[in-house]
Write a protein that holds these residues in place. Structure first.
Motif, PDB file in Angstrom:
ATOM      1  N   TRP A 182       0.664  -1.284  -0.078  1.00  0.00           N
ATOM      2  CA  TRP A 182      -0.186   0.082  -0.009  1.00  0.00           C
ATOM      3  C   TRP A 182       0.718   1.288   0.004  1.00  0.00           C
ATOM      4  O   TRP A 182       0.694   2.255  -0.801  1.00  0.00           O
ATOM      5  CB  TRP A 182      -1.039   0.075   1.088  1.00  0.00           C
ATOM      6  CG  TRP A 182      -1.976  -1.183   1.138  1.00  0.00           C
ATOM      7  CD1 TRP A 182      -2.671  -1.363   0.055  1.00  0.00           C
ATOM      8  CD2 TRP A 182      -2.659  -1.485   2.170  1.00  0.00           C
ATOM      9  NE1 TRP A 182      -3.428  -2.386   0.184  1.00  0.00           N
ATOM     10  CE2 TRP A 182      -3.629  -2.719   1.652  1.00  0.00           C
ATOM     11  CE3 TRP A 182      -2.686  -1.503   3.673  1.00  0.00           C
ATOM     12  CZ2 TRP A 182      -4.411  -3.359   2.460  1.00  0.00           C
ATOM     13  CZ3 TRP A 182      -3.339  -2.409   4.412  1.00  0.00           C
ATOM     14  CH2 TRP A 182      -4.346  -3.221   3.841  1.00  0.00           C
ATOM     15  N   LEU A 183       1.927   1.350   0.679  1.00  0.00           N
ATOM     16  CA  LEU A 183       2.821   2.369   0.573  1.00  0.00           C
ATOM     17  C   LEU A 183       3.387   2.393  -0.614  1.00  0.00           C
ATOM     18  O   LEU A 183       3.580   3.720  -1.127  1.00  0.00           O
ATOM     19  CB  LEU A 183       3.917   2.154   1.830  1.00  0.00           C
ATOM     20  CG  LEU A 183       3.286   2.539   3.524  1.00  0.00           C
ATOM     21  CD1 LEU A 183       4.642   2.038   4.169  1.00  0.00           C
ATOM     22  CD2 LEU A 183       3.158   3.621   3.653  1.00  0.00           C
ATOM     23  N   ASP A 184       3.841   1.588  -1.146  1.00  0.00           N
ATOM     24  CA  ASP A 184       4.584   1.772  -2.294  1.00  0.00           C
ATOM     25  C   ASP A 184       3.535   2.029  -3.767  1.00  0.00           C
ATOM     26  O   ASP A 184       4.015   2.774  -4.604  1.00  0.00           O
ATOM     27  CB  ASP A 184       4.893   0.293  -2.753  1.00  0.00           C
ATOM     28  CG  ASP A 184       6.310  -0.150  -1.987  1.00  0.00           C
ATOM     29  OD1 ASP A 184       6.867   0.755  -1.375  1.00  0.00           O
ATOM     30  OD2 ASP A 184       6.517  -1.246  -2.318  1.00  0.00           O
ATOM     31  N   GLU A 185       2.374   1.882  -3.487  1.00  0.00           N
ATOM     32  CA  GLU A 185       1.304   2.338  -4.382  1.00  0.00           C
ATOM     33  C   GLU A 185       0.866   3.722  -4.187  1.00  0.00           C
ATOM     34  O   GLU A 185       0.098   4.083  -4.807  1.00  0.00           O
ATOM     35  CB  GLU A 185       0.137   1.094  -4.180  1.00  0.00           C
ATOM     36  CG  GLU A 185       0.297   0.062  -4.891  1.00  0.00           C
ATOM     37  CD  GLU A 185      -0.884  -1.153  -4.718  1.00  0.00           C
ATOM     38  OE1 GLU A 185      -0.712  -2.034  -5.203  1.00  0.00           O
ATOM     39  OE2 GLU A 185      -1.670  -0.648  -3.756  1.00  0.00           O
ATOM     40  N   GLY A 186       1.277   4.270  -3.128  1.00  0.00           N
ATOM     41  CA  GLY A 186       0.786   5.692  -2.717  1.00  0.00           C
ATOM     42  C   GLY A 186      -0.630   5.681  -2.154  1.00  0.00           C
ATOM     43  O   GLY A 186      -1.274   6.768  -2.563  1.00  0.00           O
ATOM     44  N   ASP A 187      -0.826   4.511  -1.617  1.00  0.00           N
ATOM     45  CA  ASP A 187      -2.293   4.785  -0.894  1.00  0.00           C
ATOM     46  C   ASP A 187      -2.380   5.811   0.035  1.00  0.00           C
ATOM     47  O   ASP A 187      -1.563   5.757   1.055  1.00  0.00           O
ATOM     48  CB  ASP A 187      -2.373   3.176  -0.069  1.00  0.00           C
ATOM     49  CG  ASP A 187      -3.949   3.162   0.446  1.00  0.00           C
ATOM     50  OD1 ASP A 187      -4.167   3.929   1.283  1.00  0.00           O
ATOM     51  OD2 ASP A 187      -4.341   2.008   0.010  1.00  0.00           O
ATOM     52  N   ALA A 188      -3.361   6.556  -0.195  1.00  0.00           N
ATOM     53  CA  ALA A 188      -3.435   8.020   0.566  1.00  0.00           C
ATOM     54  C   ALA A 188      -3.836   7.857   1.900  1.00  0.00           C
ATOM     55  O   ALA A 188      -3.365   8.458   2.873  1.00  0.00           O
ATOM     56  CB  ALA A 188      -4.562   8.980  -0.213  1.00  0.00           C
TER      57      ALA A 188
END
Length: 402
Positions: A287-293
Motif C-alpha cells: 500500500w505504501l509503494d502504491e501511494g495509498d493515500a
C-alpha cells in the motif's frame, strides 16, 4: 581502591577480567594486567581458574618477529548457550545464542490463545526441547530470559499484561518448578534497550529505547543499569495521556499515547477498515509503494503523535541516544527526518535519534545477552553482532480463539 574480604575482591577481579576479555575479543595476560591495573600474579591465578572452568580458551598467534609467540585469551563461546524468549500477543519467539551473544537457532510459534496454562505448556515444551537438543556443551543452557509485554515487578512477577489479560502471574516460579535452569523475567522494552547498549552503543550512559510494536514501551539504560522505578514498573509511557478524553485504552484511561502512535493502532484500524484478519507488514508495504493515500495519512499521524510523546520523554530524561524500534518506521519513506522536524523545542536536548536495524530481533537478542551477563556475573557486556546463518523455523499452533 577496592577493599573487602578476599572472596569478594576475587569476585570483583574475576568480573573485571572477563569483561575486558569480551571487550577486546582476544587479549594477552600482559595486556590484561595493564588494562585492569591488576598484578600479573592476580591475572595468572584468575586466568588459570577460568581455563580450568572452560570459560576461556588460549590461542597462540603466529607472527614473524623474533621471540615467543603471544598467547591470547578469549571467551569460549561454545562452553554454553543462552535462551531468549519474546512472549508476545499471538506469538512466542525463541532464540538460542552462544556465550558471545551470537544467534545459533531461532523458532517462532504462532499462538491463537491467551490462556495462561496453554501458553505455559508451550513454553515449557519448547524450552525442554532446546535443553535436549543443545546438551552437547559443558554448561548447556546457562540461563533463560523471558521478555514480557507488560508490567513485571522487581521480584519478577507478572503484574499485568493488557493484551493477554494476565494479572499477577508467577511464571518464573511455575517454570522453575519444572525446569532446572536459571529463569529471569524482564520487560520487553528493557531488553530492547539492553540489546542496543550491548551490541551497538557501548559508550552510551543514558540510552532510551522506544518500542512501538504491541503498544508503546520505554526501556531506559542509565549507567549500565535499567531505570525501574519504585516497584519496577517504570517505562510504561504508552499510557501517558496525550489526547485528553481521546480513544479508550485497555488500561482504563482515554487518549493514551499508544492508541495513536503504536504499530498495533495502525494494524487494528486497517484490519477492521479493510476487513483483513491477518494483516501483514508486506501488505502495508504494498500500500505504501502504491501511494495509498489513507495509509500514508495514517503514518503521518503516527509520526505526529509519536513526536509529541518523544518530546515529553526527552524533556523528562535528557537521554544521550534515543532508539526507535518499529518496522513501520523503517518502511515509511523519510520517517526519521519527519520525526526530527516535529521535535523543535529549544530546550529539548539529545545527541542521537535513530531507528533500530535489529527489528523485532532486539527483544530476543537483548534477552540472550542479559542471560549471559547474569551467568558471567559482569556489570556490562560489549558484543558485536555478526551476521551468520542461524537455524530458523516457524511453527503454527492452533488453539482457542484470542
Amino acid at each position: 581502591m577496592i577493599t573487602g574480604d578476599a572472596a569478594y575482591i576475587k569476585k570483583i577481579n574475576r568480573s573485571l577480567i572477563i569483561r575486558h576479555i569480551i571487550k577486546e575479543g582476544m587479549i594477552s595476560r600482559a595486556d590484561l594486567s595493564k588494562i585492569t591495573a591488576l598484578t600479573r600474579a592476580t591475572i595468572s591465578a584468575q586466568v588459570a581458574d577460568l581455563l580450568e572452568e572452560g570459560l576461556i580458551v588460549e590461542t597462540q598467534l603466529e607472527h614473524n618477529s623474533v621471540g615467543r609467540k603471544p598467547i591470547m585469551l578469549s571467551i569460549n563461546r561454545h562452553a554454553g548457550y543462552a535462551l531468549g524468549i519474546d512472549l508476545d500477543y499471538g506469538q512466542l519467539s525463541f532464540t538460542l545464542s552462544d556465550l558471545l551473544g551470537q544467534p545459533i537457532s531461532s523458532i517462532s510459534i504462532k499462538i491463537d490463545t491467551i490462556d495462561y496454562s496453554e501458553i505455559f505448556q508451550l513454553l515449557m515444551g519448547q524450552i525442554k526441547k532446546f535443553q535436549t537438543d543443545y546438551s552437547d556443551s559443558q554448561y548447556g543452557i546457562v540461563g533463560i530470559v523471558i521478555a514480557i509485554h507488560g508490567l513485571v515487578s522487581k521480584d519478577e512477577v507478572i503484574h499485568y499484561v493488557p493484551r493477554l489479560k494476565w494479572d499477577e502471574m508467577n511464571l518464573k516460579r511455575d517454570l522453575e518448578s519444572e525446569i532446572d535452569i536459571p529463569i529471569y523475567l524482564e520487560n520487553n522494552a528493557n531488553v530492547c534497550s539492553f540489546a542496543e547498549r550491548v551490541y551497538l552503543h557501548h559508550d552510551t550512559d543514558n540510552l532510551l529505547c522506544t518500542t512501538l510494536y504491541s503498544g508503546i514501551g520505554i526501556g531506559m539504560m542509565m549507567k549500565d543499569e535499567f531505570f525501574r522505578g519504585h516497584d519496577g514498573y517504570a517505562g510504561e509511557a504508552g499510557h501517558m495521556i496525550i489526547v485528553p478524553g481521546g480513544k479508550p485504552c485497555n488500561c482504563g484511561n482515554q487518549g493514551c499515547w499508544e492508541k495513536y502512535a503504536s504499530e498495533s493502532s495502525i494494524f487494528e484500524y486497517l484490519s477492521e477498515k479493510r476487513k483483513i484478519k491477518n494483516l501483514t507488514y508486506d501488505q502495508i508495504q504494498v500500500w505504501l509503494d502504491e501511494g495509498d493515500a489513507e495509509v500514508h495519512h495514517l503514518m503521518e499521524q503516527l509520526i505526529y503523535y509519536l513526536a509529541i510523546g518523544l518530546n515529553n520523554m526527552i524533556n523528562m530524561y535528557n537521554p544521550d541516544v534515543i532508539v526507535l524500534e518499529s518496522e513501520l518506521l523503517r518502511m515509511f519513506p523519510d520517517s526519521l527526518s519527519k520525526i526530527k522536524r516535529n521535535l523543535t523545542s529549544s530546550i529539548s536536548h539529545y545527541r542521537e535519534l535513530i531507528i533500530s536495524d535489529f527489528g523485532k530481533k532486539s527483544v530476543v537478542l537483548g534477552s540472550c545477552a542479559l542471560a549471559i551477563k547474569k551467568f558471567l556475573e559482569v556489570p556490562m557486556l560489549n558484543f558485536t553482532f555478526e551476521e551468520q546463518n542461524e537455524k530458523n523455523e516457524s511453527v503454527v499452533i492452533l488453539t482457542k480463539n484470542l
